[in-house]
Design a protein around this motif. Structure first.
Motif, PDB file in Angstrom:
ATOM      1  N   SER A   1       0.829  -1.211   0.000  1.00  0.00           N
ATOM      2  CA  SER A   1       0.000   0.000   0.000  1.00  0.00           C
ATOM      3  C   SER A   1       0.861   1.259   0.000  1.00  0.00           C
TER       4      SER A   1
ATOM      5  N   LEU B   1      -1.160   3.405   7.690  1.00  0.00           N
ATOM      6  CA  LEU B   1      -1.110   4.480   6.696  1.00  0.00           C
ATOM      7  C   LEU B   1      -1.458   5.827   7.307  1.00  0.00           C
TER       8      LEU B   1
ATOM      9  N   VAL C   1      -7.088   1.182   1.114  1.00  0.00           N
ATOM     10  CA  VAL C   1      -6.547  -0.104   1.558  1.00  0.00           C
ATOM     11  C   VAL C   1      -7.282  -1.260   0.875  1.00  0.00           C
TER      12      VAL C   1
ATOM     13  N   ALA D   1      -3.605  -2.058   8.565  1.00  0.00           N
ATOM     14  CA  ALA D   1      -3.123  -1.316   7.403  1.00  0.00           C
ATOM     15  C   ALA D   1      -3.659   0.110   7.412  1.00  0.00           C
TER      16      ALA D   1
ATOM     17  N   PHE E   1      -6.068  -1.430  -2.656  1.00  0.00           N
ATOM     18  CA  PHE E   1      -4.716  -1.982  -2.713  1.00  0.00           C
ATOM     19  C   PHE E   1      -4.746  -3.498  -2.506  1.00  0.00           C
TER      20      PHE E   1
END
Length: 404
Positions: free
Chosen positions: A254, A367, A279, A363, A282
């Motif tokens: 990602s 990020l 996410v 995730a 991705f």
């Protein structure tokens, strides 16, 4: 019909996977290839066939249903091999039911603040340096910390586990004994950890699983739902192993994708509420697991019009299915603003990824923390220098140097 029995060349799956999968999809739905273990396998490439195969009870995960000499996977001892990736119902149903409550959406959301604290601690450690290897310094340690906290693994053991995992996932061809040594170390680790938790239970998932093993079965079942000792050890092994491997690559892929798309990176920094959709896209577009766990037909079975004999190895290509234009519009184009319903990044059916909601949340948090802390984040070097793990089973970078 029966596909060509000679395994075809799929070396492009390492060097240019998505173009190779596109060519395979157009050529046919099922292909005879040389699998990751060196033996012949059947690769399923089109979305509808992959999705149907995920839910087909005639495709077994139990290695005992493999034709003799047709499959060679990890040589795990019984105490690590009795896990969900080698089980069919009813054993799979029984074991999964004991652990699934730990991964409900509500429980995962309750963990979000703690995951953000872990992310911030990792970023605190690298911030003064102005640069880092995102994989080694952030994307790897974060999921290890999360799953170890969930299971109650002491901090002192976490670095060892990272080394063992890497030895299994990317074995050194110059040291063939390394993987065997890692397996032995893992078995001793899990056996000792379970003994320690038995002696002093904690407020963690592993202690709860030990109680399910040692006490009466859930719901007054008289022990029918209890884990065997091998199942207990194997489940702890799987949760740690799977909780690390897929999440580290989901985060790494990602971030790599964001660095390729500076407009999107800037937009998400200003509107972090868009991160979950990014996410998800991705995961579909360049997910961490190109292939499902291998399956073995219980009888001769037809997939995509091709007859696959009983006991042979079947590989379902998640990466190919998620880029199939028969199901997704313009699938090679990354677009977080379009809902791509039904992607297979986390599987489908009864073997749908147990920790999917946890992986997504990790995730998202990774990020958000990264973008808020390092607004000037950039790739530290050239894209051409990046190296991917040499595996068709895993899609992940060996390292991702960043600077800010």
């Amino acid at each position: 019909m029966t596909a060509n029995s000679a395994p075809r060349d799929t070396s492009g799956l390492l060097t240019d996977p998505y173009a190779t999968y596109a060519a395979l999809r157009e050529e046919g739905p099922v292909h005879r290839i040389t699998g990751p273990d060196g033996n012949p396998a059947w690769l399923v490439t089109r979305y509808e066939d992959v999705r149907q195969a995920f839910a087909d009870p005639r495709l077994s995960l139990d290695k005992g249903n493999a034709r003799p000499g047709n499959f060679r996977g990890f040589s795990l001892p019984p105490a690590l091999d009795a896990n969900l990736l080698n089980m069919d119902p009813p054993d799979h149903t029984r074991v999964r039911r004991l652990v699934v409550k730990a991964f409900t959406a509500r429980r995962v959301e309750a963990m979000r603040a703690g995951v953000r604290r872990l992310a911030d601690e990792l970023l605190d450690a690298v911030e003064p340096h102005g640069r880092a290897d995102l994989i080694a310094d952030y994307a790897g340690p974060l999921p290890i910390a999360v799953i170890c906290d969930l299971l109650g693994v002491p901090h002192r053991d976490r670095q060892d586990f990272l080394a063992w995992s890497d030895a299994l996932l990317t074995p050194d061809p110059q040291r063939p004994e390394q993987a065997k040594e890692a397996i032995g170390s893992m078995l001793r680790f899990y056996t000792g950890l379970i003994a320690a938790k038995r002696a002093e239970p904690g407020d963690d998932l592993l202690s709860a699983l030990i109680a399910a093993r040692d006490e009466e079965g859930a719901g007054g079942s008289g022990g029918a739902d209890r884990l065997s000792e091998d199942e207990l050890t194997s489940l702890a092994f799987l949760l740690l192993f799977a909780g690390y491997e897929n999440v580290v690559h989901l985060i790494g892929n990602s971030v790599s994708g964001l660095l390729d798309r500076p407009e999107l990176l800037s937009a998400l920094r200003g509107k972090p509420e868009g991160i979950p959709a990014a996410v998800e896209e991705f995961a579909r577009h360049d997910g961490p697991a190109p292939l499902s766990i291998r399956r073995f037909p219980l009888v001769d079975i037809e997939i995509g019009g091709v007859t696959v004999p009983a006991g042979e190895t079947v590989l379902l290509s998640i990466a190919s299915a998620n880029r199939d234009a028969r199901h997704f519009e313009d699938p090679d184009h990354f677009n977080p603003h379009v809902v791509r319903s039904g992607h297979l990044a986390f599987g489908h059916g009864i073997h749908y990824c147990l920790g999917a909601s946890l992986g997504r949340m990790e995730a998202e948090v990774a990020l958000e923390a990264l973008l808020s802390r390092f607004p000037g984040m950039r790739l530290d070097g050239s894209k051409e220098e990046l190296r991917w793990r040499p595996s068709i089973r895993t899609r992940g970078l060996i390292s991702l140097p960043i600077a800010w």
